[in-house]
Design an enzyme around this catalytic site. Structure first.
Site, PDB file in Angstrom:
ATOM      1  N   PHE B 127       0.840  -1.193   0.000  1.00  0.00           N
ATOM      2  CA  PHE B 127       0.000   0.000   0.000  1.00  0.00           C
ATOM      3  C   PHE B 127       0.882   1.252   0.000  1.00  0.00           C
ATOM      4  O   PHE B 127       1.912   1.292   0.677  1.00  0.00           O
ATOM      5  CB  PHE B 127      -0.920  -0.021   1.222  1.00  0.00           C
ATOM      6  CG  PHE B 127      -1.998   1.017   1.154  1.00  0.00           C
ATOM      7  CD1 PHE B 127      -3.106   0.833   0.347  1.00  0.00           C
ATOM      8  CD2 PHE B 127      -1.883   2.200   1.863  1.00  0.00           C
ATOM      9  CE1 PHE B 127      -4.089   1.811   0.257  1.00  0.00           C
ATOM     10  CE2 PHE B 127      -2.860   3.178   1.780  1.00  0.00           C
ATOM     11  CZ  PHE B 127      -3.967   2.989   0.977  1.00  0.00           C
ATOM     12  N   ASP B 204       1.461  -5.098   8.331  1.00  0.00           N
ATOM     13  CA  ASP B 204       0.330  -4.182   8.169  1.00  0.00           C
ATOM     14  C   ASP B 204      -0.932  -5.041   8.104  1.00  0.00           C
ATOM     15  O   ASP B 204      -1.094  -5.845   7.178  1.00  0.00           O
ATOM     16  CB  ASP B 204       0.515  -3.364   6.886  1.00  0.00           C
ATOM     17  CG  ASP B 204      -0.627  -2.384   6.642  1.00  0.00           C
ATOM     18  OD1 ASP B 204      -1.743  -2.643   7.113  1.00  0.00           O
ATOM     19  OD2 ASP B 204      -0.402  -1.379   5.945  1.00  0.00           O
ATOM     20  N   TYR B 229     -11.166   1.359  10.525  1.00  0.00           N
ATOM     21  CA  TYR B 229     -12.354   1.842   9.818  1.00  0.00           C
ATOM     22  C   TYR B 229     -12.804   0.901   8.705  1.00  0.00           C
ATOM     23  O   TYR B 229     -13.756   1.192   8.010  1.00  0.00           O
ATOM     24  CB  TYR B 229     -12.163   3.266   9.281  1.00  0.00           C
ATOM     25  CG  TYR B 229     -10.886   3.561   8.527  1.00  0.00           C
ATOM     26  CD1 TYR B 229     -10.709   3.105   7.227  1.00  0.00           C
ATOM     27  CD2 TYR B 229      -9.886   4.323   9.098  1.00  0.00           C
ATOM     28  CE1 TYR B 229      -9.549   3.390   6.536  1.00  0.00           C
ATOM     29  CE2 TYR B 229      -8.724   4.616   8.414  1.00  0.00           C
ATOM     30  CZ  TYR B 229      -8.564   4.150   7.131  1.00  0.00           C
ATOM     31  OH  TYR B 229      -7.412   4.440   6.446  1.00  0.00           O
ATOM     32  N   LYS B 230     -12.113  -0.225   8.543  1.00  0.00           N
ATOM     33  CA  LYS B 230     -12.546  -1.213   7.554  1.00  0.00           C
ATOM     34  C   LYS B 230     -13.437  -2.238   8.258  1.00  0.00           C
ATOM     35  O   LYS B 230     -14.611  -1.963   8.485  1.00  0.00           O
ATOM     36  CB  LYS B 230     -11.315  -1.847   6.898  1.00  0.00           C
ATOM     37  CG  LYS B 230     -10.433  -0.816   6.154  1.00  0.00           C
ATOM     38  CD  LYS B 230      -9.213  -1.472   5.544  1.00  0.00           C
ATOM     39  CE  LYS B 230      -8.236  -0.450   4.954  1.00  0.00           C
ATOM     40  NZ  LYS B 230      -8.767   0.234   3.768  1.00  0.00           N
ATOM     41  N   ARG B 378     -12.704  -3.939  -6.697  1.00  0.00           N
ATOM     42  CA  ARG B 378     -12.624  -4.782  -5.503  1.00  0.00           C
ATOM     43  C   ARG B 378     -14.022  -4.980  -4.961  1.00  0.00           C
ATOM     44  O   ARG B 378     -14.760  -4.006  -4.756  1.00  0.00           O
ATOM     45  CB  ARG B 378     -11.793  -4.095  -4.408  1.00  0.00           C
ATOM     46  CG  ARG B 378     -10.327  -4.012  -4.684  1.00  0.00           C
ATOM     47  CD  ARG B 378      -9.554  -3.654  -3.412  1.00  0.00           C
ATOM     48  NE  ARG B 378     -10.089  -2.483  -2.731  1.00  0.00           N
ATOM     49  CZ  ARG B 378      -9.494  -1.864  -1.730  1.00  0.00           C
ATOM     50  NH1 ARG B 378      -8.315  -2.292  -1.290  1.00  0.00           N
ATOM     51  NH2 ARG B 378     -10.036  -0.808  -1.165  1.00  0.00           N
TER      52      ARG B 378
END
Lengths: 403, 403
Positions: B127, B204, B229-230, B378
């Site tokens: 990322f 991560d 927040y996912k 996605r």
């Protein structure tokens, strides 16, 4: 004493900002909240604002809200704080991270921009996080901290700075309002003195933003940070803001280079290229939920104007100083703030050896000032949420607890 | 196709977690939300939780709440995430800052702990914020980044790591679940390979926390970060977490040394002395408001168990992969995720040259997947808030938009 009570009532009756007192959540069992300079009170409208946010912006618009509004929130909110409170033209203020993290980013950027210089000037009584961050950066960069020791009540004067800065100075870090004494520094003359030696000036505005009109652009300030949970009532741990004067935007570079400060956030490029303008000082995903509460307070400040807030702030602290003189000085309490309201921020600090014990008693009785080690009580008076009668009652409660 | 619809209905009817679907705020006009791996949905209970917080904890207890509960919240919440999701014993996980800032702090701490070593190993497809932070730290510390280029669908394998690490390696930084392909890395064997050369391993966990049982302690992991927040539904920009294995607590030191990570926060001491344990990895004032939303989701995960969440996650992605094979492959759509559910996280990625345009059409129609430049979609399937029928309808909407 009777005079003070009558005067407080009269000041409340004539207070042009009195209507705003009703805007805040009432605190059952609290007769005097004197710590708005640590944690401002929430607004009554906030639960509805949060519920609407959860149901609409987050719950229904979902990920689309990033495109529709959240990506621009850190700079839009920064601009609003800049315009209403900081004397900062648009494009120079951003909301992100904590004060501590922003201090780190801006101090690192500043010393990197003065690579030939070897010193950071900082006050030995500055707020711990400012000192700790400077200490860490100095250690890792091989810089020297040059400590200054201003008078603890009067606070830092331009002469203190002139005596400390030189061609070795990379950066000067000071608080605009001293977190202990409430002493208000002369931003313009000090910034000028720092610039005279070619150094950069970073002001910590934690105790002035929202209670004093700040004039960052007019004073030619380079860098500033401040928090939003004191006089901006953003809630516990709400994100801080950073100001970087536009003339530095192409020149300063902060070390925490994250995707949200990159030029094209979703390009997922192979190498970091900073965004233009103030956006490059963002690192990670903006803390959107934490940016909601302060918006209601900014609405209030806009209605009231920051000038009127400052006027009431001075009148509040004047009343408290007189009450301290009349009611507490005879009990051995010392005034630890400047006597002249023009040289003072929004809080008044007093000292007495018994204040640790007194504070415990006051808190239990619903009178909430702030205790500061070793023997200080800070009476923080947030003008939009504090009446004159409430401020005075706090002083009288200290008297009663001491007696 | 008829078979798939019937199967999805049957899977929903037999889903032991189906009752939790009602726990989330309904999104009017959205027929399929397939981006819970970017921004999880809020819980219905959240407005009441926030209102109670504003009126009581903040509005009435006021500053007293710091003593009563907020000072311990970063570590208490960290422990809870650690216990429910990370396989981490108490005292090693803390909630603070953004993922980006925590990556910076932990990477800096790690390379400082291996001063004789010269390389950071990182994947070129990691990322962006991970890569950008590593790039910045390498540049400022005179280190070299050793890039690895794993297969973009299968993701990083232990052989990729064995070929890259050496006595020069200070730190290896990898994502547990690849944000593009969803490929799941083998945490244990890779961590072992990194340790075999004496380097430190930082995982991560952004795309695995809350959807896959992680076993940090059992895998002997040194360091980890992740966002909330996912799959933890903490809300836009909610604070991240850091894990530092207890064996490193006295040895690693992070660079942003703020007052909230100091040994005695309110001593206002003259020199920074870090707190013991995980607390030293905090810098500024904890973002309390941002820590509220995820608590409801952690309650749900506790009820459901992370093992059951993973089971449903695998079944959801299996269904989607089969639907992609049957309905989308004939239209030229490529599967960009591993076929074996055991090697896959919670999302499925597919590719087609028209997907930028298709995504716009889907969003307008209330079908919300995530577009990834240049031509990926996605399909993120958050098990507690996504039904099988909803997941399948997303694939069929892609088919219709392509046709």
């Amino acid at each position: 004493m009777t005079d003070l009570l009558a005067e407080a009532r009269d000041l409340d009756a004539r207070d042009p900002l009195a209507a705003h007192l009703e805007a805040f959540v009432p605190a059952a069992g609290v007769s005097a909240y004197l710590d708005g300079n640590s944690l401002g009170r929430p607004l009554r409208e906030l639960p509805d604002r949060l519920a609407a946010f959860v149901r609409e912006d987050w719950g229904t618009r979902l990920i689309r809200s990033w495109d529709e509004q959240w990506m621009d929130l850190p700079t839009a909110l920064g601009d609003r704080i800049g315009m209403l409170c900081l004397g900062a033209a648009a494009g120079q203020t951003v909301v992100a991270d904590s004060t501590t993290v922003l201090l780190y980013k801006l101090m690192r950027a500043a010393v990197a921009a003065r690579p030939e210089r070897t010193e950071i000037v900082i006050e030995d009584g500055n707020f711990p996080t400012d000192r700790f961050i400077a200490e860490g950066i100095a250690a890792e960069s091989g810089l020297t901290l040059r400590w200054i020791s201003p008078d603890p009540v009067a606070g830092v004067q331009v002469a203190d700075i002139e005596a400390a800065v030189s061609a070795r100075t990379a950066l000067v870090v000071l608080s605009h309002v001293d977190y202990r004494s409430g002493a208000l520094a002369d931003m313009k003359t000090i910034t000028d003195a720092v610039h005279d030696v070619g150094a950069l000036m970073l002001w910590d505005l934690c105790h002035s933003v929202g209670v004093i009109p700040v004039e960052l652009d007019a004073c030619g300030v380079d860098l500033a940070v401040g928090c939003t949970y004191k006089y901006l009532n953003g809630g516990p741990g709400s994100p801080a803001f950073a100001y970087v004067n536009a003339r530095h935007h192409g020149l300063l570079r902060q070390p925490i280079q994250g995707w949200m400060g990159a030029g094209d956030v979703f390009a997922m490029g192979s190498t970091y290229a900073p965004a233009g303008g103030i956006r490059q000082f963002i690192s990670g995903t903006p803390p959107v939920l934490g940016m909601l509460a302060m918006q209601g307070m900014l609405d209030l400040i806009e209605q009231a104007t920051i000038g009127a807030v400052r006027e009431k702030s001075q009148a509040l602290t004047d009343l408290v100083v007189r009450a301290v003189d009349e009611e507490l000085a005879p009990l051995g309490v010392r005034l630890l703030s400047p006597r002249d309201a023009a040289l003072r921020g929004g809080h008044v600090t007093i000292g007495h050896p018994d204040f640790a014990e007194v504070t415990k008693r006051l808190w239990a009785d619903g009178v909430i000032p702030d205790f500061r080690f070793p023997d200080g009580i800070r009476l923080g008076l947030s003008p939009l949420s504090t009446s004159y009668a409430e401020a005075l009652s706090g002083v009288l409660a200290v008297r009663d607890a001491l007696s």
